[in-house]
Design a protein around this motif. Structure first.
Motif, PDB file in Angstrom:
ATOM      1  N   ILE A 226       0.816  -1.220   0.000  1.00  0.00           N
ATOM      2  CA  ILE A 226       0.000   0.000   0.000  1.00  0.00           C
ATOM      3  C   ILE A 226       0.850   1.271   0.000  1.00  0.00           C
ATOM      4  O   ILE A 226       0.319   2.376   0.113  1.00  0.00           O
ATOM      5  CB  ILE A 226      -0.976   0.026   1.192  1.00  0.00           C
ATOM      6  CG1 ILE A 226      -0.222   0.092   2.524  1.00  0.00           C
ATOM      7  CG2 ILE A 226      -1.898  -1.167   1.165  1.00  0.00           C
ATOM      8  CD1 ILE A 226      -1.162   0.287   3.703  1.00  0.00           C
ATOM      9  N   GLY A 227       2.164   1.110  -0.145  1.00  0.00           N
ATOM     10  CA  GLY A 227       3.031   2.257  -0.321  1.00  0.00           C
ATOM     11  C   GLY A 227       3.320   3.069   0.926  1.00  0.00           C
ATOM     12  O   GLY A 227       3.379   4.306   0.862  1.00  0.00           O
ATOM     13  N   VAL A 228       3.531   2.396   2.071  1.00  0.00           N
ATOM     14  CA  VAL A 228       3.915   3.090   3.304  1.00  0.00           C
ATOM     15  C   VAL A 228       5.231   2.502   3.806  1.00  0.00           C
ATOM     16  O   VAL A 228       5.688   1.461   3.297  1.00  0.00           O
ATOM     17  CB  VAL A 228       2.831   2.982   4.394  1.00  0.00           C
ATOM     18  CG1 VAL A 228       1.539   3.648   3.945  1.00  0.00           C
ATOM     19  CG2 VAL A 228       2.592   1.519   4.771  1.00  0.00           C
ATOM     20  N   ASN A 235      -1.361   1.669   9.785  1.00  0.00           N
ATOM     21  CA  ASN A 235      -2.583   1.617  10.603  1.00  0.00           C
ATOM     22  C   ASN A 235      -3.512   2.792  10.339  1.00  0.00           C
ATOM     23  O   ASN A 235      -4.724   2.700  10.565  1.00  0.00           O
ATOM     24  CB  ASN A 235      -2.213   1.559  12.086  1.00  0.00           C
ATOM     25  CG  ASN A 235      -1.725   0.183  12.507  1.00  0.00           C
ATOM     26  OD1 ASN A 235      -1.897  -0.792  11.783  1.00  0.00           O
ATOM     27  ND2 ASN A 235      -1.108   0.104  13.669  1.00  0.00           N
ATOM     28  N   ASP A 236      -2.966   3.903   9.870  1.00  0.00           N
ATOM     29  CA  ASP A 236      -3.804   5.050   9.535  1.00  0.00           C
ATOM     30  C   ASP A 236      -4.581   4.840   8.234  1.00  0.00           C
ATOM     31  O   ASP A 236      -5.649   5.436   8.032  1.00  0.00           O
ATOM     32  CB  ASP A 236      -2.949   6.318   9.391  1.00  0.00           C
ATOM     33  CG  ASP A 236      -2.512   6.856  10.733  1.00  0.00           C
ATOM     34  OD1 ASP A 236      -3.147   6.503  11.747  1.00  0.00           O
ATOM     35  OD2 ASP A 236      -1.521   7.617  10.776  1.00  0.00           O
ATOM     36  N   LYS A 237      -4.049   3.969   7.356  1.00  0.00           N
ATOM     37  CA  LYS A 237      -4.663   3.801   6.032  1.00  0.00           C
ATOM     38  C   LYS A 237      -5.603   2.608   5.932  1.00  0.00           C
ATOM     39  O   LYS A 237      -6.446   2.567   5.034  1.00  0.00           O
ATOM     40  CB  LYS A 237      -3.559   3.666   4.969  1.00  0.00           C
ATOM     41  CG  LYS A 237      -2.854   4.981   4.667  1.00  0.00           C
ATOM     42  CD  LYS A 237      -2.032   4.859   3.385  1.00  0.00           C
ATOM     43  CE  LYS A 237      -1.468   6.212   2.986  1.00  0.00           C
ATOM     44  NZ  LYS A 237      -0.770   6.143   1.675  1.00  0.00           N
ATOM     45  N   VAL A 238      -5.447   1.626   6.809  1.00  0.00           N
ATOM     46  CA  VAL A 238      -6.274   0.411   6.691  1.00  0.00           C
ATOM     47  C   VAL A 238      -7.450   0.480   7.658  1.00  0.00           C
ATOM     48  O   VAL A 238      -7.434   1.245   8.624  1.00  0.00           O
ATOM     49  CB  VAL A 238      -5.428  -0.852   6.981  1.00  0.00           C
ATOM     50  CG1 VAL A 238      -4.289  -0.964   5.992  1.00  0.00           C
ATOM     51  CG2 VAL A 238      -4.900  -0.830   8.418  1.00  0.00           C
ATOM     52  N   PRO A 239      -8.509  -0.322   7.402  1.00  0.00           N
ATOM     53  CA  PRO A 239      -9.647  -0.369   8.331  1.00  0.00           C
ATOM     54  C   PRO A 239      -9.208  -0.814   9.721  1.00  0.00           C
ATOM     55  O   PRO A 239      -8.161  -1.462   9.884  1.00  0.00           O
ATOM     56  CB  PRO A 239     -10.574  -1.409   7.687  1.00  0.00           C
ATOM     57  CG  PRO A 239     -10.176  -1.446   6.256  1.00  0.00           C
ATOM     58  CD  PRO A 239      -8.717  -1.166   6.217  1.00  0.00           C
ATOM     59  N   LYS A 240      -9.977  -0.475  10.725  1.00  0.00           N
ATOM     60  CA  LYS A 240      -9.617  -0.753  12.111  1.00  0.00           C
ATOM     61  C   LYS A 240      -9.380  -2.230  12.353  1.00  0.00           C
ATOM     62  O   LYS A 240      -8.492  -2.617  13.114  1.00  0.00           O
ATOM     63  CB  LYS A 240     -10.714  -0.225  13.035  1.00  0.00           C
ATOM     64  CG  LYS A 240     -10.356  -0.285  14.502  1.00  0.00           C
ATOM     65  CD  LYS A 240     -11.425   0.381  15.354  1.00  0.00           C
ATOM     66  CE  LYS A 240     -11.044   0.365  16.829  1.00  0.00           C
ATOM     67  NZ  LYS A 240     -12.074   1.024  17.671  1.00  0.00           N
ATOM     68  N   ASN A 241     -10.174  -3.090  11.709  1.00  0.00           N
ATOM     69  CA  ASN A 241     -10.044  -4.526  11.950  1.00  0.00           C
ATOM     70  C   ASN A 241      -8.811  -5.144  11.293  1.00  0.00           C
ATOM     71  O   ASN A 241      -8.486  -6.300  11.519  1.00  0.00           O
ATOM     72  CB  ASN A 241     -11.307  -5.257  11.481  1.00  0.00           C
ATOM     73  CG  ASN A 241     -11.526  -5.120   9.973  1.00  0.00           C
ATOM     74  OD1 ASN A 241     -11.047  -4.166   9.361  1.00  0.00           O
ATOM     75  ND2 ASN A 241     -12.232  -6.068   9.386  1.00  0.00           N
ATOM     76  N   LYS A 242      -8.107  -4.369  10.463  1.00  0.00           N
ATOM     77  CA  LYS A 242      -6.904  -4.865   9.814  1.00  0.00           C
ATOM     78  C   LYS A 242      -5.623  -4.220  10.359  1.00  0.00           C
ATOM     79  O   LYS A 242      -4.528  -4.478   9.855  1.00  0.00           O
ATOM     80  CB  LYS A 242      -6.991  -4.641   8.304  1.00  0.00           C
ATOM     81  CG  LYS A 242      -8.039  -5.508   7.621  1.00  0.00           C
ATOM     82  CD  LYS A 242      -7.953  -5.377   6.116  1.00  0.00           C
ATOM     83  CE  LYS A 242      -8.957  -6.319   5.438  1.00  0.00           C
ATOM     84  NZ  LYS A 242      -8.872  -6.227   3.948  1.00  0.00           N
ATOM     85  N   ARG A 243      -5.768  -3.403  11.366  1.00  0.00           N
ATOM     86  CA  ARG A 243      -4.585  -2.746  11.929  1.00  0.00           C
ATOM     87  C   ARG A 243      -3.668  -3.754  12.607  1.00  0.00           C
ATOM     88  O   ARG A 243      -4.127  -4.712  13.225  1.00  0.00           O
ATOM     89  CB  ARG A 243      -5.016  -1.671  12.932  1.00  0.00           C
ATOM     90  CG  ARG A 243      -5.680  -0.472  12.278  1.00  0.00           C
ATOM     91  CD  ARG A 243      -6.137   0.531  13.316  1.00  0.00           C
ATOM     92  NE  ARG A 243      -6.813   1.658  12.692  1.00  0.00           N
ATOM     93  CZ  ARG A 243      -7.458   2.617  13.356  1.00  0.00           C
ATOM     94  NH1 ARG A 243      -7.496   2.571  14.697  1.00  0.00           N
ATOM     95  NH2 ARG A 243      -8.032   3.600  12.704  1.00  0.00           N
ATOM     96  N   LEU A 244      -2.391  -3.511  12.486  1.00  0.00           N
ATOM     97  CA  LEU A 244      -1.398  -4.380  13.113  1.00  0.00           C
ATOM     98  C   LEU A 244      -1.189  -3.977  14.566  1.00  0.00           C
ATOM     99  O   LEU A 244      -1.243  -2.797  14.914  1.00  0.00           O
ATOM    100  CB  LEU A 244      -0.068  -4.278  12.366  1.00  0.00           C
ATOM    101  CG  LEU A 244      -0.064  -4.744  10.917  1.00  0.00           C
ATOM    102  CD1 LEU A 244       1.271  -4.402  10.266  1.00  0.00           C
ATOM    103  CD2 LEU A 244      -0.331  -6.242  10.832  1.00  0.00           C
ATOM    104  N   LYS A 245      -0.925  -4.954  15.403  1.00  0.00           N
ATOM    105  CA  LYS A 245      -0.665  -4.673  16.811  1.00  0.00           C
ATOM    106  C   LYS A 245       0.834  -4.516  17.051  1.00  0.00           C
ATOM    107  O   LYS A 245       1.657  -5.119  16.371  1.00  0.00           O
ATOM    108  CB  LYS A 245      -1.234  -5.784  17.701  1.00  0.00           C
ATOM    109  CG  LYS A 245      -2.757  -5.852  17.633  1.00  0.00           C
ATOM    110  CD  LYS A 245      -3.328  -6.761  18.687  1.00  0.00           C
ATOM    111  CE  LYS A 245      -4.858  -6.732  18.651  1.00  0.00           C
ATOM    112  NZ  LYS A 245      -5.462  -7.522  19.733  1.00  0.00           N
ATOM    113  N   TYR A 246       1.152  -3.699  18.028  1.00  0.00           N
ATOM    114  CA  TYR A 246       2.545  -3.525  18.415  1.00  0.00           C
ATOM    115  C   TYR A 246       2.976  -4.747  19.215  1.00  0.00           C
ATOM    116  O   TYR A 246       2.286  -5.191  20.122  1.00  0.00           O
ATOM    117  CB  TYR A 246       2.707  -2.255  19.259  1.00  0.00           C
ATOM    118  CG  TYR A 246       2.214  -1.010  18.567  1.00  0.00           C
ATOM    119  CD1 TYR A 246       2.981  -0.404  17.579  1.00  0.00           C
ATOM    120  CD2 TYR A 246       0.985  -0.458  18.888  1.00  0.00           C
ATOM    121  CE1 TYR A 246       2.529   0.747  16.932  1.00  0.00           C
ATOM    122  CE2 TYR A 246       0.518   0.681  18.253  1.00  0.00           C
ATOM    123  CZ  TYR A 246       1.293   1.283  17.273  1.00  0.00           C
ATOM    124  OH  TYR A 246       0.836   2.408  16.636  1.00  0.00           O
TER     125      TYR A 246
END
Length: 433
Positions: A226-228, A235-246
């Motif tokens: 996605i070019g980041v 995490n700012d660009k993907v839906p909440k349910n696809k965010r990666l955890k630290y």
């Protein structure tokens, strides 16, 4: 017999000596007579016109003092130690509008009890208090933590307060990977919902670190799609349910990795420290005593936060902080915190084990803890050979999103091995072992 005969004479001489000393320095010893004006005269701190410094303002913070023509700040600095002995306090000397400002140094508290902090932006937790402010670890600004200290220095309490804050402030944003070679230090946290893995064995720890390297590669593939370039943008660009955890990889007494005779585990740890900052995988490693064979320049340069409690000797202090000082700390929980070129002495929050249990109770996993699952996946001989021969220097030049470059070919080869590694998602059968 001779001692009994001479004792009265000795007592008489001693008493006379005390009386003579008190009479000579009476204004130094009696309360209310510690007058700096008299002090300046006693040390003959005057100019050619026989003018002495004079106090023009006094407060509980210090003194404002005139500087006679011909004298400078350096003339006072020469007597700084003498003034500290005379006043019974540590002081700072500075110029203020042509006057000398003698300021009493504030003292660090000897005990600061832990209180659950407020959540801040990013991944940021306070862990200690300096003279005038709280000290924070900001994982977004600088990744990875090295926590050191001799036995009884307060290192364990500091680790507890950091992990407790992470769990309570970011319960849905983090995962914990716990490698506990001391067996007891991390056992409090192994039953948490956030605890994904837990082990006390070197061989299993080696597998875990290898898995984290594979996870790092997977994340950089996602960023590339996605070019980041980092987890925060992703995490700012993907839906909440696809965010990666630290992911926080906590290794208690990490020198035990040296038990791996082929040094694969320590080699992989150094690689992970070099390439995982942007992927959101953060190391928290602890230990008591080090030398250059344990923490070399590669690993040390990749650790952004160094928390150094009292060390056993000057050599250990230099290795962690690049200078002596930690060997002189004399209060439990006291440490020197270094981040970049900044160093500050501070007092770590004290957190009792019973209090930890209270704070993390809402986050406990009701099912069997991850510690009860014996991880069976071992590194294959081919994987070990590739990892053992990989060039560490390649990872040090690693740039997120560019691991396909020729200069990083060793990392690419290493990671390709794990693409064919069998992943077992359902481990419930292990509970019957």
């Amino acid at each position: 017999m001779s001692q009994n005969i001479l004792q009265p004479y000795f007592d008489l001489v001693w008493d006379l000596g005390i009386k003579l000393f008190n009479w000579t320095f009476e204004y130094w010893l009696e309360d209310g007579k510690k007058d700096l004006n008299l002090f300046f005269k006693s040390i003959k701190l005057n100019n050619k016109l026989d003018e002495f410094p004079m106090i023009i303002k006094e407060s509980d913070k210090g003194y404002l003092i005139t500087i006679p023509t011909g004298l400078s700040l350096n003339d006072f600095i020469k007597y700084k130690d003498n003034m500290e002995v005379y006043l019974g306090k540590d002081i700072e000397l500075s110029l203020k509008s042509g006057l000398l400002y003698l300021e009493f140094k504030k003292e660090l508290p000897t005990l600061v009890k832990y209180k659950l902090p407020k959540k801040m932006n990013g991944i940021c937790v306070p862990f200690a208090k300096s003279i005038d402010k709280d000290i924070f670890i900001d994982f977004k600004e600088e990744a990875h933590v090295l926590l050191t200290g001799a036995t009884g220095s307060g290192k364990s309490s500091t680790l507890r307060n950091i992990l407790t804050s992470l769990v309570c402030l970011y319960p849905n944003e983090i995962k914990l990977v716990l490698i506990d070679f001391k067996v007891v230090e991390l056992s409090l946290f192994k039953r948490l919902k956030q605890a994904e893995k837990y082990t006390t064995e070197v061989e299993v720890a080696k597998d875990i670190i290898a898995d984290e390297l594979q996870e790092c590669k997977r994340r950089y593939d996602l960023f590339d799609e996605i070019g980041v370039t980092n987890i925060y943008e992703y995490n700012d660009k993907v839906p909440k349910n696809k965010r990666l955890k630290y992911r926080f990889i906590v290794i208690e007494e990490f020198v035990m990795l040296l038990e791996d005779k082929k040094k694969i585990a320590m080699s992989m740890l150094k690689r992970l420290s070099a390439i995982s900052r942007a992927s959101g995988q953060f190391l928290i490693i602890t230990g008591q005593r080090f030398d250059n064979t344990v923490i070399d320049l590669v690993l040390r340069s990749n650790v952004g936060h160094r928390l150094c409690h009292k060390m056993n000797d000057e050599a250990n202090s230099r290795l962690i902080l690049d200078e002596p000082g930690a060997e002189k700390l004399n209060c439990k929980g006291r440490m020197i915190y270094k981040c970049g070129s900044n160093k500050i002495e501070c007092q770590g929050y004290y957190l009792e084990i019973d209090k930890v249990k209270e704070y993390i109770k809402p986050h406990l996993n009701k099912s069997d803890p991850v510690a009860s699952k014996k991880l069976k996946n071992k590194l294959k001989s081919k994987e070990i050979e590739i990892l053992n021969n990989a060039d560490i220097k390649a990872e040090n030049n690693f740039v997120p999103g560019s691991y396909r470059d020729n200069q990083n070919i060793n990392i690419q080869e290493t990671n390709n091995v794990y693409e064919n590694k069998e992943i077992i998602n359902d481990l419930s059968f292990l509970e019957n072992l």
